[in-house]
Design a protein around this motif. Structure first.
Motif, PDB file in Angstrom:
ATOM      1  N   GLU A  68       7.558  -0.836  15.864  1.00 51.60           N
ATOM      2  CA  GLU A  68       8.409  -0.930  17.397  1.00 51.60           C
ATOM      3  C   GLU A  68       8.227  -2.773  18.506  1.00 51.60           C
ATOM      4  N   GLY A  69       7.338  -3.051  17.921  1.00 52.37           N
ATOM      5  CA  GLY A  69       7.327  -3.891  19.276  1.00 52.37           C
ATOM      6  C   GLY A  69       7.725  -5.344  18.844  1.00 52.37           C
ATOM      7  N   LEU A  70       8.358  -5.535  17.686  1.00 52.94           N
ATOM      8  CA  LEU A  70       8.441  -7.056  17.354  1.00 52.94           C
ATOM      9  C   LEU A  70      10.061  -6.863  17.316  1.00 52.94           C
ATOM     10  N   TYR A  71      10.490  -6.380  17.054  1.00 55.60           N
ATOM     11  CA  TYR A  71      12.037  -5.512  16.853  1.00 55.60           C
ATOM     12  C   TYR A  71      12.763  -7.043  18.606  1.00 55.60           C
ATOM     13  N   GLY A  72      12.068  -6.253  19.901  1.00 50.73           N
ATOM     14  CA  GLY A  72      12.847  -6.672  20.868  1.00 50.73           C
ATOM     15  C   GLY A  72      12.564  -8.402  20.616  1.00 50.73           C
ATOM     16  N   ARG A  73      11.753  -8.749  20.231  1.00 55.99           N
ATOM     17  CA  ARG A  73      10.876 -10.468  20.404  1.00 55.99           C
ATOM     18  C   ARG A  73      11.808 -11.547  19.751  1.00 55.99           C
ATOM     19  N   LEU A  74      11.763 -10.610  18.554  1.00 52.96           N
ATOM     20  CA  LEU A  74      12.240 -11.537  17.476  1.00 52.96           C
ATOM     21  C   LEU A  74      13.542 -11.591  17.336  1.00 52.96           C
ATOM     22  N   ALA A  75      14.483 -10.214  17.208  1.00 52.25           N
ATOM     23  CA  ALA A  75      15.908 -10.122  17.176  1.00 52.25           C
ATOM     24  C   ALA A  75      16.549 -11.590  18.074  1.00 52.25           C
ATOM     25  N   PRO A  76      16.529 -12.040  19.134  1.00 57.41           N
ATOM     26  CA  PRO A  76      16.983 -13.263  20.006  1.00 57.41           C
ATOM     27  C   PRO A  76      17.000 -14.116  19.033  1.00 57.41           C
ATOM     28  N   ASP A  77      16.488 -14.584  18.325  1.00 58.84           N
ATOM     29  CA  ASP A  77      16.229 -15.957  17.174  1.00 58.84           C
ATOM     30  C   ASP A  77      16.447 -15.546  15.976  1.00 58.84           C
ATOM     31  N   HIS A  78      16.519 -14.204  15.756  1.00 61.37           N
ATOM     32  CA  HIS A  78      16.098 -14.294  13.920  1.00 61.37           C
ATOM     33  C   HIS A  78      16.850 -13.014  13.869  1.00 61.37           C
ATOM     34  N   ARG A  79      16.853 -12.527  12.170  1.00 60.44           N
ATOM     35  CA  ARG A  79      17.800 -11.633  12.372  1.00 60.44           C
ATOM     36  C   ARG A  79      16.586 -10.736  11.634  1.00 60.44           C
ATOM     37  N   VAL A  80      16.040  -9.606  12.674  1.00 60.22           N
ATOM     38  CA  VAL A  80      15.400  -8.487  11.505  1.00 60.22           C
ATOM     39  C   VAL A  80      15.980  -8.091  11.428  1.00 60.22           C
ATOM     40  N   ILE A  81      14.544  -7.682   9.561  1.00 59.05           N
ATOM     41  CA  ILE A  81      15.168  -6.233   8.846  1.00 59.05           C
ATOM     42  C   ILE A  81      14.164  -5.438   8.495  1.00 59.05           C
ATOM     43  N   SER A  82      13.853  -4.333   8.824  1.00 56.79           N
ATOM     44  CA  SER A  82      13.310  -3.200   8.102  1.00 56.79           C
ATOM     45  C   SER A  82      13.798  -2.092   7.504  1.00 56.79           C
ATOM     46  N   MET A  83      12.567  -1.430   6.869  1.00 52.85           N
ATOM     47  CA  MET A  83      13.186   0.102   6.620  1.00 52.85           C
ATOM     48  C   MET A  83      12.232   0.949   5.997  1.00 52.85           C
ATOM     49  N   ASP A  84      12.123   1.764   5.732  1.00 53.38           N
ATOM     50  CA  ASP A  84      11.214   2.879   5.312  1.00 53.38           C
ATOM     51  C   ASP A  84      11.297   2.685   3.945  1.00 53.38           C
ATOM     52  N   LEU A  85      10.117   2.376   3.199  1.00 54.69           N
ATOM     53  CA  LEU A  85      10.035   2.441   2.293  1.00 54.69           C
ATOM     54  C   LEU A  85      10.646   3.073   0.921  1.00 54.69           C
ATOM     55  N   PRO A  86      10.869   3.483  -0.216  1.00 56.19           N
ATOM     56  CA  PRO A  86      11.631   4.656  -0.997  1.00 56.19           C
ATOM     57  C   PRO A  86      10.105   5.646  -0.961  1.00 56.19           C
ATOM     58  N   GLY A  87      10.435   6.953  -0.661  1.00 57.59           N
ATOM     59  CA  GLY A  87      10.290   8.206  -0.643  1.00 57.59           C
ATOM     60  C   GLY A  87       8.852   8.003   0.884  1.00 57.59           C
ATOM     61  N   PHE A  88       8.599   7.168   1.718  1.00 54.95           N
ATOM     62  CA  PHE A  88       7.985   6.956   2.263  1.00 54.95           C
ATOM     63  C   PHE A  88       9.760   7.150   4.292  1.00 54.95           C
ATOM     64  N   GLY A  89       8.373   7.535   5.130  1.00 56.82           N
ATOM     65  CA  GLY A  89       9.130   7.527   6.286  1.00 56.82           C
ATOM     66  C   GLY A  89      10.229   8.602   5.692  1.00 56.82           C
ATOM     67  N   LEU A  90      11.696   8.390   6.156  1.00 52.48           N
ATOM     68  CA  LEU A  90      13.051   8.954   5.756  1.00 52.48           C
ATOM     69  C   LEU A  90      13.490   8.940   4.647  1.00 52.48           C
ATOM     70  N   SER A  91      12.786   7.938   4.449  1.00 55.04           N
ATOM     71  CA  SER A  91      13.827   7.165   3.020  1.00 55.04           C
ATOM     72  C   SER A  91      13.889   8.322   1.838  1.00 55.04           C
TER      73      SER A  91
END
Length: 311
Positions: A68-91
């Protein structure tokens, strides 16, 4: 949000892709679900698509909220991609056997679905660190740099909880406890400071635990990675040998009070990657990106910026 790209679905009213029922906020504009080889995977995609790409990979049993803490800081200068790995989170889960390679290949396929084929700065915590390294062995051109955060792969020692999950049928019995107390024990083990075990994190942990494939996937991954004696040596040795030979820019980060993968693993990591930058956080557990959010974010941005400056 997805611009009609193949395999990309917008968030639905029943999903947590925009706002989790746990109360953990999710930034709008790049959240939804991908269809990757027929598997529905929750993802987050922030920042300009033509900016340098950063991939964030969470640990075993976790979700993309861990970053959570990285998205806002990195997004102004980077494309920031994350995902719930298959079977974890809500995937959803993938078919067939789970392995380090199968997960890594799935992440690569997800990146292809998102149209991201450039070399990435890959930031991985725990299992996510090992997956980051595995991606680098499978498709070296896809990884520009590695940030390995309390990463699996550098030693045999691991929390007893994960070692017991590798024991049949004990692991299955242990997974039956979905109580609030069980969620608290799991979350508490991750942090040095118990104040980080918030009601919101407990809500989210229980929400993730209700994923109908969660138990099967967690047990499968735990058994692939280790035994009751600890993390398997064979996959660790092969993985580290291959990645070390690549001499890619690497940042090693650990918390000195990690109860999951002890900080003593950092010494072996230094030996394997003598070229790497190293940072040890004091009074910090398994997730420096949460427990030392500001310092961790600054550390990662400085490292990634340095790699970018070198061309």
């Amino acid at each position: 949000m997805s611009g009609g790209r193949p395999g990309v679905e917008p968030s639905t009213g029943t999903s947590t892709a925009v706002t989790s029922t746990s109360g953990i906020s999710v930034s709008a504009g790049g959240d939804g679900y991908l269809l990757v080889d027929g598997v529905r995977v929750r993802y987050r995609d922030a920042g300009a698509r033509d900016s340098p790409p950063v991939l964030l990979l969470h640990g075993i049993g976790r979700s993309l909220e861990d970053w959570e803490g990285l998205y806002g800081r990195l997004a102004p200068d980077h494309r920031v991609i994350s995902m719930d790995l298959p079977g974890f989170g809500l995937s959803e889960r993938t078919a067939g056997r789970y392995s380090m390679e199968s997960i890594a290949r799935f992440v690569i396929a997800a990146l292809d679905t998102l149209g991201e084929h450039r070399p990435l700065h890959v930031v991985g915590n725990s299992l996510g660190g090992a997956i980051a390294m595995k991606i680098s062995t499978l498709e070296p051109q896809r990884v520009r740099s590695l940030v390995l955060v309390n990463s699996a792969g550098f030693g045999k020692e691991v929390t007893i909880a994960l070692r017991l999950l590798a024991v049949r049928p004990l692991g299955r019995r242990l997974m039956k406890d979905k109580s609030r107390k069980a969620a608290y024990r799991t979350e508490r083990a991750l942090f040095y400071d118990k104040r980080f075990v918030t009601e919101e994190r407990l809500d989210h942990a229980q929400e993730v635990g209700r994923n109908p494939v969660y138990d099967d996937v967690l047990l499968a991954v735990a058994r692939h990675l280790g035994t009751v004696r600890g993390v398997r040596r064979r996959w660790r040795t092969e993985l580290l040998r291959t990645v070390a030979a690549q001499h890619k820019p690497t940042l090693l980060v650990w918390g000195d009070e990690d109860r999951i993968l002890p900080a003593s693993h950092l010494e072996h990591a230094r030996t394997v990657f003598p070229h790497a930058e190293v940072h040890l956080f004091e009074k910090c557990g398994h997730m420096p990106q949460i427990e030392r959010e500001d310092e961790f974010d600054a550390l990662v941005r400085q490292f990634v910026g340095g790699v970018e400056a070198q061309g």
